[in-house]
Design an enzyme around this catalytic site. Structure first.
Site, mmCIF file in Angstrom:
data_model
loop_
_atom_site.group_PDB
_atom_site.id
_atom_site.type_symbol
_atom_site.label_atom_id
_atom_site.label_comp_id
_atom_site.label_asym_id
_atom_site.label_seq_id
_atom_site.Cartn_x
_atom_site.Cartn_y
_atom_site.Cartn_z
ATOM 1 N N CYS A 30 0.836 -1.212 0.000
ATOM 2 C CA CYS A 30 0.000 0.000 0.000
ATOM 3 C C CYS A 30 0.870 1.263 0.000
ATOM 4 O O CYS A 30 1.542 1.554 0.990
ATOM 5 C CB CYS A 30 -0.916 -0.049 1.238
ATOM 6 N N CYS A 33 0.155 3.804 2.709
ATOM 7 C CA CYS A 33 0.595 3.242 3.997
ATOM 8 C C CYS A 33 2.083 3.500 4.199
ATOM 9 O O CYS A 33 2.525 3.864 5.292
ATOM 10 C CB CYS A 33 0.340 1.736 4.061
#
Length: 105
Positions: A30, A33
């Site tokens: 991600c 993230c």
């Protein structure tokens, strides 16, 4: 430094904690993230006496994410004295996250 957290550690570490705990639900693949990681490290350096910050990789530890009905990452959950008090979804700025944490002190 933020600490990794697993499904098996969650209840003992978060649910039984006193004070503020922030849990970052994330995954290696991600992009947002990965962008959030250094922001949380800085917040931990600056606010470590106010809030404990943990990171839960949803690929390695999917049970807690499922228990909370997590649908998107990154998601930040804020707990106070073991109870979830709020959450933020998506990438947020350092100032936004710090202000959010301060509002629950």
């Amino acid at each position: 430094m933020t600490q990794p957290l697993t499904d098996s550690q969650f209840d003992e570490t978060v649910s039984n904690s006193k004070g503020l705990v922030l849990v970052d639900f994330w995954a290696e693949w991600c992009g947002p993230c990965r962008q959030l990681g250094p922001i949380l490290e800085t917040i931990d350096d600056e606010m470590g006496d106010t809030v404990k910050i943990y990171k839960m990789n949803v690929d390695d530890s999917p049970e807690v994410a499922s228990r909370f009905g997590l649908r998107s990452i990154p998601t930040l959950f804020l707990f106070k004295d073991g109870k979830q008090v709020d959450m933020k979804v998506g990438l947020n700025t350092q100032a936004t996250i710090q202000s959010w944490i301060e509002s629950y002190k």
